[in-house]
Scaffold this active site. Sequence first.
Site, PDB file in Angstrom:
ATOM      1  N   ARG A 102       0.817  -1.210   0.000  1.00  0.00           N
ATOM      2  CA  ARG A 102       0.000   0.000   0.000  1.00  0.00           C
ATOM      3  C   ARG A 102       0.854   1.266   0.000  1.00  0.00           C
ATOM      4  O   ARG A 102       0.491   2.281  -0.587  1.00  0.00           O
ATOM      5  CB  ARG A 102      -0.916  -0.006   1.237  1.00  0.00           C
ATOM      6  CG  ARG A 102      -2.035   0.998   1.203  1.00  0.00           C
ATOM      7  CD  ARG A 102      -2.781   1.061   2.533  1.00  0.00           C
ATOM      8  NE  ARG A 102      -2.849  -0.192   3.241  1.00  0.00           N
ATOM      9  CZ  ARG A 102      -3.837  -1.078   3.113  1.00  0.00           C
ATOM     10  NH1 ARG A 102      -4.841  -0.844   2.290  1.00  0.00           N
ATOM     11  NH2 ARG A 102      -3.815  -2.202   3.814  1.00  0.00           N
ATOM     12  N   TYR A 103       1.986   1.233   0.697  1.00  0.00           N
ATOM     13  CA  TYR A 103       2.867   2.387   0.823  1.00  0.00           C
ATOM     14  C   TYR A 103       4.183   2.082   0.104  1.00  0.00           C
ATOM     15  O   TYR A 103       4.616   0.923   0.049  1.00  0.00           O
ATOM     16  CB  TYR A 103       3.139   2.691   2.289  1.00  0.00           C
ATOM     17  CG  TYR A 103       1.900   2.924   3.115  1.00  0.00           C
ATOM     18  CD1 TYR A 103       1.196   4.121   3.033  1.00  0.00           C
ATOM     19  CD2 TYR A 103       1.414   1.932   3.973  1.00  0.00           C
ATOM     20  CE1 TYR A 103       0.059   4.338   3.789  1.00  0.00           C
ATOM     21  CE2 TYR A 103       0.279   2.140   4.738  1.00  0.00           C
ATOM     22  CZ  TYR A 103      -0.399   3.345   4.645  1.00  0.00           C
ATOM     23  OH  TYR A 103      -1.535   3.556   5.392  1.00  0.00           O
ATOM     24  N   ARG A 106       7.252   0.023   2.184  1.00  0.00           N
ATOM     25  CA  ARG A 106       6.983  -1.092   3.087  1.00  0.00           C
ATOM     26  C   ARG A 106       5.848  -1.953   2.552  1.00  0.00           C
ATOM     27  O   ARG A 106       4.990  -1.471   1.798  1.00  0.00           O
ATOM     28  CB  ARG A 106       6.665  -0.608   4.498  1.00  0.00           C
ATOM     29  CG  ARG A 106       5.508   0.382   4.582  1.00  0.00           C
ATOM     30  CD  ARG A 106       5.648   1.233   5.837  1.00  0.00           C
ATOM     31  NE  ARG A 106       4.577   2.182   6.029  1.00  0.00           N
ATOM     32  CZ  ARG A 106       4.535   3.390   5.473  1.00  0.00           C
ATOM     33  NH1 ARG A 106       5.503   3.771   4.639  1.00  0.00           N
ATOM     34  NH2 ARG A 106       3.552   4.229   5.737  1.00  0.00           N
ATOM     35  N   CYS A 115      -4.999 -16.753  14.775  1.00  0.00           N
ATOM     36  CA  CYS A 115      -4.548 -15.953  15.908  1.00  0.00           C
ATOM     37  C   CYS A 115      -4.640 -16.776  17.186  1.00  0.00           C
ATOM     38  O   CYS A 115      -5.376 -17.760  17.258  1.00  0.00           O
ATOM     39  CB  CYS A 115      -5.420 -14.701  16.069  1.00  0.00           C
ATOM     40  SG  CYS A 115      -5.402 -13.583  14.655  1.00  0.00           S
ATOM     41  N   CYS A 119     -10.267 -11.039  18.395  1.00  0.00           N
ATOM     42  CA  CYS A 119     -10.913  -9.815  18.864  1.00  0.00           C
ATOM     43  C   CYS A 119     -12.269  -9.683  18.194  1.00  0.00           C
ATOM     44  O   CYS A 119     -12.407  -9.938  16.988  1.00  0.00           O
ATOM     45  CB  CYS A 119     -10.047  -8.605  18.546  1.00  0.00           C
ATOM     46  SG  CYS A 119      -8.355  -8.702  19.167  1.00  0.00           S
ATOM     47  N   CYS A 122     -12.275  -7.175  15.098  1.00  0.00           N
ATOM     48  CA  CYS A 122     -11.170  -7.330  14.148  1.00  0.00           C
ATOM     49  C   CYS A 122     -11.567  -6.873  12.746  1.00  0.00           C
ATOM     50  O   CYS A 122     -12.610  -7.262  12.223  1.00  0.00           O
ATOM     51  CB  CYS A 122     -10.733  -8.794  14.112  1.00  0.00           C
ATOM     52  SG  CYS A 122      -9.420  -9.129  12.914  1.00  0.00           S
ATOM     53  N   ASP A 322      -7.959   4.590   9.218  1.00  0.00           N
ATOM     54  CA  ASP A 322      -7.628   3.884   7.986  1.00  0.00           C
ATOM     55  C   ASP A 322      -8.771   4.148   7.013  1.00  0.00           C
ATOM     56  O   ASP A 322      -9.898   3.687   7.223  1.00  0.00           O
ATOM     57  CB  ASP A 322      -7.478   2.383   8.252  1.00  0.00           C
ATOM     58  CG  ASP A 322      -6.206   1.822   7.666  1.00  0.00           C
ATOM     59  OD1 ASP A 322      -5.888   2.184   6.521  1.00  0.00           O
ATOM     60  OD2 ASP A 322      -5.526   1.038   8.345  1.00  0.00           O
ATOM     61  N   LYS A 329      -3.680   5.128   6.055  1.00  0.00           N
ATOM     62  CA  LYS A 329      -3.939   5.773   7.348  1.00  0.00           C
ATOM     63  C   LYS A 329      -3.638   7.262   7.277  1.00  0.00           C
ATOM     64  O   LYS A 329      -2.663   7.673   6.651  1.00  0.00           O
ATOM     65  CB  LYS A 329      -3.081   5.133   8.443  1.00  0.00           C
ATOM     66  CG  LYS A 329      -3.559   3.771   8.881  1.00  0.00           C
ATOM     67  CD  LYS A 329      -2.758   3.261  10.066  1.00  0.00           C
ATOM     68  CE  LYS A 329      -1.457   2.645   9.641  1.00  0.00           C
ATOM     69  NZ  LYS A 329      -1.630   1.393   8.882  1.00  0.00           N
TER      70      LYS A 329
END
Length: 362
Positions: A102-103, A106, A115, A119, A122, A322, A329
Amino acid sequence: MSQARSLPALTTPALPPRTLRGVADLAEAGLVASDPALEAVAARYAVAVTPTLAGLMTPGEAGDPIAAQFLPDAHELETRPDELADPIGDEAHSPVPGIVHRYPDRVLLKLVGVCAVYCRFCFRREMVGPGAETSLSDAALDTALAYVGAHPEIWEVVVTGGDPLVASPRRLGELMARLSAIDHVKIVRFHTRVPVAAPERITAMLVAALRAPKLTTYIAVHANHARELGVEARAALARLADAGIALVSQSVLLRGVNDDASTLAALFRALVECRVKPYYLHHPDLAPGTAHFRLPIERGQELMAALRGRLSGLALPTYVLDIPGGYGKVPVGPSYLEPTPEGWRVTDYCGGAHDYDAGVPA
């Protein structure tokens, strides 16, 4: 505030010896009442509560901030038209399986699809858990790392999932060795709940696996309430910090869990005490069935303004949104600056306004 969970009067159970993976397990442990609606939630979204997190819950406590994050809730069956299966747009930026680029400098590397704990808010809840791909195949990992190697602009690899620290030390060590062999990769960051959710997994062998020549390792620990940082979690974080691994945190602003200034202050201070720099406070994403956790951005801005100046700068994260659809973000915290004909009007942390002339020659 979300409606309080109605539970029968129960005594606090002994710490369960295994991860609780369904409504029947949770009911047996005294954490929920048997309920067809909860069974429907568990059939749609993964459920897992580790012994450590179960031991932090108080059955029957209205507003328990740990229970609210991890125990299924009938509200999760309610979806809204604005909610998205992929709320932050990972797929739009995935050139090969397992990679999100996306960037420019990175990439995300989605090593696993499971996981230690799930959560209830999530943003990848439609993509993780039993039934998801448990991990990248050897061939898919080869393709993903070939992509990283072919793009010299990639300076950082963010290993995520799922939770990458559920992988074995052997697999993590092999991954670090392969990343170390890519000259332009300098930083490897792991996003994880494991030090909080399953601190016993942070063994000397795992810690050693997270280090490799020529690479700087960061771990971004997800924690949303100071109660999550119990004795075992603090010891696990200390093992990582003592090994020279840099620690930052990610938290999500959640209605009924941490949406007041004193709770956030306690969390951020506790993290700094554990040598963890608060990094991001995320505005909750538009994941399906999570509306009961969301709150207005204005409320988040009020909370960040309440913390500014009253909390050490070491303990202040950046409040971010986001943007849905994969646009990345952006900071959405309060503004302290507005232009005037003569220069600027600056607001201090107590709310006082001051004129400021930058003194730049015409």
